[in-house]
Design a protein around this motif. Sequence first.
Motif, PDB file in Angstrom:
ATOM      1  N   PRO A 174      31.221  51.526  46.956  1.00 49.45           N
ATOM      2  CA  PRO A 174      32.655  51.751  46.838  1.00 49.45           C
ATOM      3  C   PRO A 174      33.050  52.943  47.966  1.00 49.45           C
ATOM      4  N   TYR A 175      32.107  53.747  48.176  1.00 53.69           N
ATOM      5  CA  TYR A 175      32.542  54.670  49.050  1.00 53.69           C
ATOM      6  C   TYR A 175      32.871  53.925  50.628  1.00 53.69           C
ATOM      7  N   ALA A 176      31.993  53.156  50.986  1.00 56.70           N
ATOM      8  CA  ALA A 176      32.329  52.468  51.990  1.00 56.70           C
ATOM      9  C   ALA A 176      33.502  51.638  52.396  1.00 56.70           C
ATOM     10  N   CYS A 177      33.582  50.957  50.974  1.00 56.53           N
ATOM     11  CA  CYS A 177      34.906  50.096  50.924  1.00 56.53           C
ATOM     12  C   CYS A 177      36.100  50.990  50.892  1.00 56.53           C
ATOM     13  N   LYS A 178      36.385  52.087  50.348  1.00 55.35           N
ATOM     14  CA  LYS A 178      37.176  53.149  50.371  1.00 55.35           C
ATOM     15  C   LYS A 178      37.660  53.520  52.040  1.00 55.35           C
ATOM     16  N   GLN A 179      36.529  53.843  52.723  1.00 53.91           N
ATOM     17  CA  GLN A 179      36.711  54.219  54.034  1.00 53.91           C
ATOM     18  C   GLN A 179      36.887  52.909  55.092  1.00 53.91           C
ATOM     19  N   TRP A 180      36.628  51.937  54.621  1.00 49.70           N
ATOM     20  CA  TRP A 180      37.048  50.555  55.430  1.00 49.70           C
ATOM     21  C   TRP A 180      38.380  50.471  55.225  1.00 49.70           C
ATOM     22  N   VAL A 181      39.032  50.559  54.225  1.00 52.96           N
ATOM     23  CA  VAL A 181      40.530  50.278  54.080  1.00 52.96           C
ATOM     24  C   VAL A 181      41.251  51.207  54.836  1.00 52.96           C
ATOM     25  N   LYS A 182      40.744  52.457  54.590  1.00 54.41           N
ATOM     26  CA  LYS A 182      41.503  53.799  55.332  1.00 54.41           C
ATOM     27  C   LYS A 182      41.257  53.691  56.814  1.00 54.41           C
ATOM     28  N   THR A 183      40.289  52.896  57.308  1.00 51.62           N
ATOM     29  CA  THR A 183      40.234  52.933  58.963  1.00 51.62           C
ATOM     30  C   THR A 183      41.063  51.696  59.353  1.00 51.62           C
ATOM     31  N   LEU A 184      41.026  50.631  58.778  1.00 51.39           N
ATOM     32  CA  LEU A 184      41.988  49.503  59.127  1.00 51.39           C
ATOM     33  C   LEU A 184      43.530  49.926  58.800  1.00 51.39           C
ATOM     34  N   SER A 185      43.638  50.792  58.164  1.00 49.30           N
ATOM     35  CA  SER A 185      45.321  51.412  58.048  1.00 49.30           C
ATOM     36  C   SER A 185      45.145  52.817  58.570  1.00 49.30           C
ATOM     37  N   ALA A 186      44.548  52.962  59.721  1.00 49.22           N
ATOM     38  CA  ALA A 186      44.522  54.674  60.285  1.00 49.22           C
ATOM     39  C   ALA A 186      45.948  54.825  60.862  1.00 49.22           C
ATOM     40  N   GLU A 187      46.151  56.299  60.291  1.00 50.11           N
ATOM     41  CA  GLU A 187      47.444  56.560  60.960  1.00 50.11           C
ATOM     42  C   GLU A 187      47.351  57.208  62.432  1.00 50.11           C
ATOM     43  N   GLU A 188      48.422  57.382  63.190  1.00 52.25           N
ATOM     44  CA  GLU A 188      48.486  57.696  64.451  1.00 52.25           C
ATOM     45  C   GLU A 188      48.303  59.308  64.150  1.00 52.25           C
ATOM     46  N   ALA A 189      48.047  59.967  65.263  1.00 56.66           N
ATOM     47  CA  ALA A 189      48.029  61.357  65.172  1.00 56.66           C
ATOM     48  C   ALA A 189      49.451  62.092  65.150  1.00 56.66           C
ATOM     49  N   ALA A 204      45.203  43.871  57.139  1.00 53.66           N
ATOM     50  CA  ALA A 204      43.774  43.783  57.114  1.00 53.66           C
ATOM     51  C   ALA A 204      43.389  45.049  56.001  1.00 53.66           C
ATOM     52  N   GLY A 205      44.039  45.835  55.805  1.00 51.87           N
ATOM     53  CA  GLY A 205      43.793  46.699  54.803  1.00 51.87           C
ATOM     54  C   GLY A 205      43.808  46.261  53.585  1.00 51.87           C
ATOM     55  N   LEU A 206      44.827  45.295  53.245  1.00 56.66           N
ATOM     56  CA  LEU A 206      45.104  44.757  52.008  1.00 56.66           C
ATOM     57  C   LEU A 206      43.871  43.718  51.718  1.00 56.66           C
ATOM     58  N   ALA A 208      41.010  44.032  52.627  1.00 53.54           N
ATOM     59  CA  ALA A 208      39.822  44.680  52.501  1.00 53.54           C
ATOM     60  C   ALA A 208      39.751  45.350  51.074  1.00 53.54           C
ATOM     61  N   LEU A 209      41.012  45.750  50.395  1.00 56.37           N
ATOM     62  CA  LEU A 209      41.142  46.133  49.303  1.00 56.37           C
ATOM     63  C   LEU A 209      40.924  45.078  48.213  1.00 56.37           C
ATOM     64  N   ARG A 210      41.235  43.796  48.566  1.00 57.89           N
ATOM     65  CA  ARG A 210      40.749  42.713  47.755  1.00 57.89           C
ATOM     66  C   ARG A 210      39.396  42.444  47.474  1.00 57.89           C
ATOM     67  N   VAL A 211      38.583  42.646  48.849  1.00 54.14           N
ATOM     68  CA  VAL A 211      37.101  42.365  48.771  1.00 54.14           C
ATOM     69  C   VAL A 211      36.687  43.702  47.644  1.00 54.14           C
ATOM     70  N   SER A 212      36.969  44.738  48.041  1.00 52.90           N
ATOM     71  CA  SER A 212      36.747  46.085  47.172  1.00 52.90           C
ATOM     72  C   SER A 212      36.763  45.847  45.823  1.00 52.90           C
TER      73      SER A 212
END
Length: 513
Positions: A174-189, A204-206, A208-212
């Motif tokens: 679940p930790y990897a899934c959470k960070q996967w979603v976060k990476t796919l929706s990364a914010e700009e600086a 893409a983040g959505l 990944a959420l379905r997979v999780s």
Amino acid sequence: MRRTRAVWPLVLSLLSLPALAAPPPCGSYATDDSPDRLIFDGSRVELRDEEGFLSEFSPYAYRVEGDTLWLRSADSSLLKTYKIESDGRLIQQADRFDNGGEVYRQVAKGQCQPASVQVVAVAPLEGKQHRDDQRDCALGDVQSCVAVIDFDQTLAPAQSAAKLETYCRRDRSPYACKQWVKTLSAEEAGAPIYMFRTERVSEAGLAALRVSCRDIGDGKACASLADQQWLAGRYADARDSFAFACDGKLSKDACKRIQELSGLNLRNDAPRQPPRQPCGSYVLPDSETSLFGMFRFTDGQGASLSEEGEADMRYRLREDEVLVRHDKGDDFVLRWFDADTLVGMDEWTRYKAYRRTEPAQCQAIAMPVAGKRLRETPYKVDHCALTDPGGAAACCARGSMSACMGEGHMAALNNNWSAAARSYDKVCAMHVREGCGNLVAAYHNTGDDKLLAGIRKVCADTPDSVACEELQLASPQQVEEKRLEREMAQELQKLLQEGAKDGESQDASKGER
């Protein structure tokens, strides 16, 4: 005598036998003061309540070495250590975050098959102050690998996403899934900061959420997926995500959501409603037990959370939504579901359905123009004030939003509202909602109409600016309420000081006696 001599070799042989190895945990374990159960199956471990629902604090995997048991957190790289006693009890050991001492006893046996590959690697070296995620990752520890990726600023987002997807799908972390979603929706600086709002994820983040949610069975991911679907107006999909989590006992809260939504005819293709002016009371079925059980709308764009008293909040309309400004600096966001029902979209009211209780008459207000877009610049925070020798003042002069806002906040804390307004004016002139809103707040705290000169100019020069929307919220009634609040606070402070003096006088009198 011969019998005695014959017994001695047997006694000596028993004394020389090695101590019995601690049995690895298998089945269900519970503490004396909680019905929640730790359930071991040979490679995975879960914490479930007495109804069988997965706990949001559940671990997800474990490792046994000798009489030591390590439990790995599901959504982080945190590790808990237990000692396995010879009688099967599991005793939690102290660490940096916990004093330990919790004792689990087996309450039900199970069938455990040893895993061919254990996903939790070697524990930290004895005596080390901190884990070495790099070292543990090299030894195959999935959660430590995720932690390494999470803190590695040099890894390209595409590389991070690919590795995290593997850990999510293959290792069911679940930790990897959470960070996967976060990476796919990364914010700009320097991305904008939104308080009390759920940020939208990418397509893409959505996915990944379905997979999780659906494939990995992470209840938190199901809730996040439902949030995104609800905000997009895919109401039926949101309900189905909750139903999946409820039926699979992944989340007890999901079952509560299903009950809340049971009276609504939810669709994914429902057309957006036209703008409407709310009037009268809109109430939840369980309004008496809900924190925000009702909204009452009155003349002058007034709103209240109670059936009685003055309307102490102001609302405005935007397309098919009613935005009610609350005292946390943001809005309750209510969207028209049908002609008599408003559904909540913000963090405080989401999934709530407010139904009109009885017709009421309100003075008509102007409806928003269809398709009209406000000119609004997201508020961004930078670190200029921390690094520039000139500090916040120099950064503000160069156009730093957060530096100007910080200058304004410092002046406001010192009750220098004129200076605060000058700083907020600079942010409002950039069409930043937070800056314009703080100008209105300065007016409410002082009653000084001159503090609104800046926001009025912005609105006059740019009629589609967010400043005009915020200016609507400036209310003489709010000024009066703030004045009464200050007077009450001063009276209370005075009473407390007088009480303290009386107590000191009585103590002095007793001392003289």
